[in-house]
Design a protein around this motif. Structure first.
Motif, PDB file in Angstrom:
ATOM      1  N   LYS A 157       1.067  -1.699   0.059  1.00 46.39           N
ATOM      2  CA  LYS A 157      -0.530  -0.011  -0.462  1.00 46.39           C
ATOM      3  C   LYS A 157       1.137   0.971  -0.414  1.00 46.39           C
ATOM      4  O   LYS A 157       0.355   2.170  -0.544  1.00 46.39           O
ATOM      5  N   TRP A 161       2.673   2.218  -6.769  1.00 42.78           N
ATOM      6  CA  TRP A 161       1.147   2.129  -7.147  1.00 42.78           C
ATOM      7  C   TRP A 161      -0.075   1.538  -7.871  1.00 42.78           C
ATOM      8  O   TRP A 161      -0.778   1.112  -7.730  1.00 42.78           O
ATOM      9  N   THR A 205     -11.615   1.145  -7.723  1.00 44.82           N
ATOM     10  CA  THR A 205     -10.827   1.618  -6.944  1.00 44.82           C
ATOM     11  C   THR A 205     -10.243   2.756  -7.389  1.00 44.82           C
ATOM     12  O   THR A 205     -10.353   4.041  -6.733  1.00 44.82           O
ATOM     13  N   TRP A 206      -9.422   3.112  -8.982  1.00 40.52           N
ATOM     14  CA  TRP A 206      -8.651   4.696  -9.167  1.00 40.52           C
ATOM     15  C   TRP A 206      -9.612   5.520  -9.395  1.00 40.52           C
ATOM     16  O   TRP A 206      -9.034   6.254  -9.369  1.00 40.52           O
ATOM     17  N   ALA A 209     -10.437   6.713  -5.578  1.00 39.63           N
ATOM     18  CA  ALA A 209      -9.018   7.733  -5.691  1.00 39.63           C
ATOM     19  C   ALA A 209      -8.789   8.912  -6.314  1.00 39.63           C
ATOM     20  O   ALA A 209      -8.000  10.052  -5.938  1.00 39.63           O
ATOM     21  N   TYR A 212     -10.367  11.536  -4.580  1.00 35.30           N
ATOM     22  CA  TYR A 212     -10.103  11.613  -2.800  1.00 35.30           C
ATOM     23  C   TYR A 212      -8.286  11.892  -3.429  1.00 35.30           C
ATOM     24  O   TYR A 212      -7.139  11.530  -1.850  1.00 35.30           O
ATOM     25  N   LYS A 213      -7.595  12.389  -4.394  1.00 30.53           N
ATOM     26  CA  LYS A 213      -6.143  12.281  -4.747  1.00 30.53           C
ATOM     27  C   LYS A 213      -5.736  12.983  -3.678  1.00 30.53           C
ATOM     28  O   LYS A 213      -4.465  12.721  -2.971  1.00 30.53           O
ATOM     29  N   ASP A 215      -6.174  13.617  -0.375  1.00 32.81           N
ATOM     30  CA  ASP A 215      -6.513  12.701   0.609  1.00 32.81           C
ATOM     31  C   ASP A 215      -4.783  12.112   0.861  1.00 32.81           C
ATOM     32  O   ASP A 215      -4.409  11.685   1.383  1.00 32.81           O
ATOM     33  N   TYR A 216      -4.970  10.907  -0.141  1.00 33.87           N
ATOM     34  CA  TYR A 216      -3.434  10.018  -0.262  1.00 33.87           C
ATOM     35  C   TYR A 216      -2.306  10.256  -0.050  1.00 33.87           C
ATOM     36  O   TYR A 216      -1.597  10.148  -0.021  1.00 33.87           O
ATOM     37  N   MET A 223      -0.832   6.045  -4.530  1.00 31.76           N
ATOM     38  CA  MET A 223      -2.028   6.102  -6.022  1.00 31.76           C
ATOM     39  C   MET A 223      -1.891   5.919  -6.880  1.00 31.76           C
ATOM     40  O   MET A 223      -1.652   7.143  -6.750  1.00 31.76           O
ATOM     41  N   VAL A 226      -2.471   9.549  -7.935  1.00 31.05           N
ATOM     42  CA  VAL A 226      -1.725  10.762  -6.926  1.00 31.05           C
ATOM     43  C   VAL A 226       0.059  10.969  -7.917  1.00 31.05           C
ATOM     44  O   VAL A 226      -0.313  11.786  -8.194  1.00 31.05           O
TER      45      VAL A 226
END
Length: 322
Positions: A157, A161, A205-206, A209, A212-213, A215-216, A223, A226
């Motif tokens: 994780k 990526w 999931t992407w 993501a 919420y880019k 956030d990661y 991710m 990102v």
């Protein structure tokens, strides 16, 4: 006398506006916090995947007690994995707006208590499945917990990526567990369904993501959205979506026209949404990735529900015509 020293005490002598919640409320909040540790909404995937696979493994039959106990055992196992995941991710959960209200992140449950809870759930899952189903299904759940926590959460994780590409294998395991619970073995059919969810997980999931880019990024989780451009992300999503739909068609010979129609029409519907996202990204338009996230959920639910109906109706399979 108009007054008396024996008069009742004034309201000022009684504590007012105490912020301490009542005992029933504290008990309720604690119970809800422990339930939240298991990520109940994520466990919906367990239901979507396990029941249809069990029905397909024994076409034309519905062994309700076995299904119920397998779901209980699977729920306990998924709850264990999700709880231990939160224990390992407590530091980054506090940094992300999307996860800041999780029980450990907001100190509703201590890390030690959550760790014990997660371990107990894991043992309970093994006990239920080994007694109600068979040893193979119980061992598969333990392997799922170990992989999700040990490989995905603690290794992949925060380092690559491709975390959700390989880590997503844990979410595919209900297909194997359900089949093993009925037959005591594995075959090509649950493996195909395993791969359907495996290829489905990255675009699903992407899409979230992308929303919420930041956030990661703040949490230091690499991710794909990102570290890559939106065009590259959506191109990868398109590849995995095609892989998902093509793989779902491999199961057609073992099913009837019901699953055939659902897999073809549902696959086309899902592909059209992801193609639209990719085209909009290439054109530089404002995109809505959450629509793909939501539709990916709907697609998987439709596909597996179609499989369940097909198995229960138990019509002649496509392979029987040849």
């Amino acid at each position: 006398m108009s007054g008396s020293s024996s008069a009742a005490p004034t309201d000022a002598s009684v504590p007012q506006g105490s912020d301490r919640p009542s005992l029933p409320r504290r008990v309720r909040d604690t119970v809800l916090a422990y339930i939240a540790l298991t990520k109940p909404r994520v466990i919906e995937l367990l239901l979507v995947a396990t029941i249809p696979v069990m029905l397909q493994a024994d076409r034309g039959e519905v062994e309700l007690p076995l299904i119920v106990f397998t779901l209980i055992g699977g729920w306990l196992g998924a709850g264990s994995a999700n709880t231990l995941n939160m224990v390992a991710d407590a530091d980054i959960d506090q940094k992300m707006k999307r996860t800041a209200r999780r029980p450990i992140a907001r100190h509703a449950v201590s890390t030690r208590a959550a760790l014990i809870f997660g371990i107990v759930l894991g043992f309970a899952s093994f006990a239920v499945l080994s007694l109600a189903a068979n040893l193979l299904s119980a061992l598969l759940v333990l392997a799922t917990i170990a992989f999700y926590v040990g490989v995905y959460t603690m290794i992949l994780k925060r380092r690559t990526w491709q975390n959700v590409v390989w880590g997503g294998a844990a979410g595919c395991m209900p297909t194997l567990v359900g089949w093993a619970a009925v037959t005591g073995s594995l075959s090509w059919e649950p493996i195909v369904l395993f791969l359907v969810i495996f290829f489905w997980t990255p675009p699903h999931t992407w899409a979230l993501a992308m929303r919420y880019k930041e956030d990661y990024k703040a949490a230091g989780v690499p991710m794909l959205p990102v570290i890559a451009t939106e065009e590259r992300v959506t191109r990868q999503m398109l590849f995995y979506t095609w892989a998902t739909v093509i793989t779902s068609l491999v199961l057609i010979p073992a099913t009837s026209w019901i699953y055939l129609a659902v897999s073809v029409l549902g696959g086309g519907w899902f592909l059209s949404r992801v193609h639209k996202l990719y085209s909009e990204t290439r054109a530089g338009a404002e995109v809505a990735p959450l629509k793909v996230f939501l539709q990916s959920n709907e697609y998987l639910a439709v596909l597996f529900c179609g499989l369940a109906i097909d198995a229960v109706v138990n019509m002649k399979t496509i392979a029987d015509f040849f």
